[in-house]
Write an enzyme that holds these catalytic residues in place. Structure first.
Site, PDB file in Angstrom:
ATOM      1  CD  GLU A   1       2.351   2.275   7.569  1.00  0.00           C
ATOM      2  OE1 GLU A   1       3.462   2.244   8.120  1.00  0.00           O
ATOM      3  OE2 GLU A   1       1.859   1.295   6.997  1.00  0.00           O
TER       4      GLU A   1
ATOM      5  CB  SER B   1     -20.080  21.890  -4.630  1.00  0.00           C
ATOM      6  OG  SER B   1     -18.955  21.836  -3.773  1.00  0.00           O
ATOM      7  N   GLY B   2     -19.653  24.848  -3.120  1.00  0.00           N
ATOM      8  CA  GLY B   2     -19.647  25.413  -1.779  1.00  0.00           C
ATOM      9  C   GLY B   2     -18.695  24.642  -0.887  1.00  0.00           C
ATOM     10  N   GLY B   3     -18.191  23.492  -1.383  1.00  0.00           N
ATOM     11  CA  GLY B   3     -17.257  22.686  -0.603  1.00  0.00           C
ATOM     12  C   GLY B   3     -15.825  23.189  -0.738  1.00  0.00           C
ATOM     13  CB  VAL B   4     -12.722  22.214   1.114  1.00  0.00           C
ATOM     14  CG1 VAL B   4     -11.345  22.810   1.310  1.00  0.00           C
ATOM     15  CG2 VAL B   4     -13.452  22.100   2.419  1.00  0.00           C
ATOM     16  CG  ASP B   5     -12.250  18.903  -2.332  1.00  0.00           C
ATOM     17  OD1 ASP B   5     -11.568  19.326  -1.381  1.00  0.00           O
ATOM     18  OD2 ASP B   5     -12.741  17.767  -2.370  1.00  0.00           O
ATOM     19  CB  SER B   6     -15.716  23.012  -6.100  1.00  0.00           C
ATOM     20  OG  SER B   6     -16.604  23.499  -5.130  1.00  0.00           O
TER      21      SER B   6
ATOM     22  CE  LYS C   1     -12.054  17.628   1.963  1.00  0.00           C
ATOM     23  NZ  LYS C   1     -12.962  17.578   0.823  1.00  0.00           N
TER      24      LYS C   1
ATOM     25  CG  HIS D   1       1.962  -1.270   9.586  1.00  0.00           C
ATOM     26  ND1 HIS D   1       1.942  -1.206   8.217  1.00  0.00           N
ATOM     27  CD2 HIS D   1       1.637  -2.545   9.912  1.00  0.00           C
ATOM     28  CE1 HIS D   1       1.600  -2.379   7.727  1.00  0.00           C
ATOM     29  NE2 HIS D   1       1.416  -3.212   8.727  1.00  0.00           N
TER      30      HIS D   1
ATOM     31  N   GLY E   1       1.093  -5.304   2.723  1.00  0.00           N
ATOM     32  CA  GLY E   1       0.071  -5.895   1.865  1.00  0.00           C
ATOM     33  C   GLY E   1      -0.435  -7.172   2.487  1.00  0.00           C
TER      34      GLY E   1
ATOM     35  CB  CYS F   1       4.413  -4.950   6.912  1.00  0.00           C
ATOM     36  SG  CYS F   1       3.476  -6.293   7.600  1.00  0.00           S
ATOM     37  CE1 TYR F   2       3.689 -10.039   0.057  1.00  0.00           C
ATOM     38  CE2 TYR F   2       4.330  -8.054  -1.143  1.00  0.00           C
ATOM     39  CZ  TYR F   2       4.042  -9.411  -1.135  1.00  0.00           C
ATOM     40  OH  TYR F   2       4.105 -10.127  -2.295  1.00  0.00           O
TER      41      TYR F   2
END
Ligand code: XMP
Length: 514
Positions: free
Chosen positions: A172, A224-229, A370, A170, A56, A83-84
């Site tokens: 990550e 919508s045609g997108g991945v999520d929907s 995602k 870090h 942080g 870190c923090y």
């Protein structure tokens, strides 16, 4: 809520907190991000295996520096401070923290000491990413030093009495090449995680949960045609089949052939009840003469809700709306530390629909990042084309066509965009790029074709690399690829005589032009 081994990440405001979560998930361990004021009892409700305190921007000796309940050290699971988080953990356990004489930012060499499990499989010397201004001034009576760097003798420590580990660097970020190994060592060798976070069981649980929630009722989903929907629709369809109805609104702002692709896949291949509404004329009429980007976004949002509303009205038996809300949206909307950040663009998806239509929500992706959604898509047998689809903004081509929109301009853009996509995918650069598309500029310039003078439009090619869309850099792609894209657009797209390459990073630019 998945019933897996559970890691709680307390967010002290680091820009890397989401990355800690993603690395943990990549190690097949389920985790969630919490604000620092989370009650330790709350965490006990899960099969808690570890707590991670994030980095942080604050300094622990500042007034009002964020802290957490010291009882998190009494939960009986190991705690890792990054870190923090390391400084805070040391402070809460009674050690001193002070400003470091030599601040250390960026890449540095880490040298390990001894053979602690945390550094199993990590070379004696390796590169790590540092970003800190404080250091702990603990005595070696309290802490065993596991690794150090040139400027930081306590780069990694273990408390001698409590199950607390701290790393000043870090693990990550990918600039710490053995960072994932270090995190895995913490999760598996130190905390005893089993690696039970896998997409197959998530799909099974999500299907059971959708069935439980929906009961005998009907569910609506905006495709919508997108991945999520797409993944939401496939998941809900698997759970309740014909009691799902999807509505697909063609706003006339889609890429070439998109509407047909969505239709073919969902209607013909997986046999979803699909209501397709061609509202392109309505959208275009409302957008006529509008150049202001925010105004365009607002109009598109409102017209979408109206059209969707009208399509949903006859479906009287519907009680639920399934939405593709992802985990980053969930964290961002409840982030206590983030504060009100400046609104750069009004992002338009289907937000606002549930309130307007009085639906209850089903959000089966709300625990996922995602990349996990893509894995679920594959698990459900969706096409690679859909699963790998690049992000596409809700307002579509409208934000890639600065100035007033017309059918002709949108058609020109669609043609140019298709060429960009085709050429990038042909050489598999889509695997490296986050997004690749064309923008039609409201600029005409002089050219010469054959013996004729021309005065025509300009297309800008936007190819960006990014991890999450929050920051981005322009793609360093081979000149030959740019040359092919340019000559094909100028030769094949009527009305365009110039192609430019956009070499702006985000920030200070954004990925989309509007
Ligand atoms: P910007 O242009 O802000 O975009 O750098 C960041 C990412 O978000 C996408 N984007 C949107 N996505 N609805 C969306 O779902 C929107 O209204 C929207 N606007 C931008 C953009 O394509 C990029 O991936």
């Amino acid at each position: 809520m998945p019933d897996n081994d559970y890691v709680a990440i307390l967010d002290f405001g680091s820009q890397y907190t989401q990355l800690i979560a993603r690395r943990t998930r990549e190690a097949s361990v389920f985790c969630e991000i919490h604000t620092p004021d989370v009650k330790p009892e709350e965490l006990k409700k899960h099969r808690l295996k570890a707590v991670i305190l994030s980095g942080g921007p604050a300094s622990v000796y500042q007034r009002k520096a964020p802290s957490c309940d010291p009882k998190i050290f009494d939960l009986g699971v190991p705690v890792l401070g990054i870190c923090y988080g390391m400084q805070l953990g040391a402070k809460l356990l009674g050690s001193k923290v002070a400003a470091a004489a030599d601040r250390e930012y960026g890449r540095t060499d880490l040298v390990t000491k001894g053979s602690d499990k945390l550094f199993r499989g990590v070379p004696h010397e390796s590169q790590v990413w540092m970003s800190h201004g404080d250091k702990i001034e603990a005595s070696t009576k309290e802490f065993e030093v596991l690794a150090s760097t040139k400027n930081c003798s306590y780069a990694a420590v273990r408390h001698r009495k409590r199950a607390f580990y701290g790393v000043q660097f870090h693990p990550e970020v990918h600039h710490t090449p053995f960072g994932s190994q270090i995190l895995k060592n913490f999760l598996y060798a130190i905390c005893g995680c089993r690696g039970d976070w896998e997409m197959k069981s998530y799909v099974d649980n999500a299907i059971a949960e959708i069935r439980r929630t929906a009961g005998k009722d009907h569910v609506l989903c905006a495709l919508s045609g997108g991945v999520d929907s797409g993944v939401v629709a496939a998941l809900v369809h698997k759970a309740i089949s014909s009691r799902l109805t999807c509505v697909f609104v063609d706003n006339g702002l889609l890429r070439k052939g998109e509407a047909k692709k969505v239709r073919d896949f969902f209607e013909k291949r997986i046999h979803v009840n699909l209501v397709c509404v061609d509202a392109s004329a309505k959208f275009l009429k409302k957008l006529k003469g509008v150049s202001d980007p925010e105004e365009k976004r607002k109009i598109i949002g409102h017209v979408f809700i109206d059209v969707f509303h009208a399509a949903a009205r006859p479906l009287k038996q519907v009680k639920f709306l399934a939405q593709g809300t992802l985990y980053p949206d969930v964290i961002e909307s409840r982030s206590a530390l983030g504060g009100p950040s400046a609104k750069i663009k009004t992002h338009h998806n289907v937000g606002g629909l549930p309130e307007k239509l009085g639906f209850k929500l089903i959000e089966p992706l709300r625990f996922l990042f995602k990349d996990e959604v893509r894995r679920i898509g594959r698990e459900l047998g969706l096409s690679e084309e859909l699963v790998k689809r690049q992000p596409f903004p809700g307002p579509g081509l409208a934000v890639r066509c600065p100035g007033p929109l017309t059918q002709e301009r949108l058609d020109v853009l669609r043609e140019a965009d298709e060429i960009v996509c085709h050429e990038i995918e042909k050489v598999k650069l889509n695997e490296k790029l986050w997004q690749y598309f064309a923008v039609l500029l409201p600029v005409k310039s002089v050219g010469v074709m054959g013996d004729e003078r021309t005065f025509q439009d300009t297309v800008s090619v936007r190819l960006v690399e990014s991890l999450d869309g929050m920051t981005a850099d322009w793609g360093r792609v081979p000149h030959d690829v740019l040359a092919t894209i340019s000559s094909r657009i100028v030769n094949e797209v009527k009305g365009v005589n110039r192609v430019v390459y956009d070499i702006s990073s985000k920030p200070p630019s954004t990925i989309e032009w509007e």
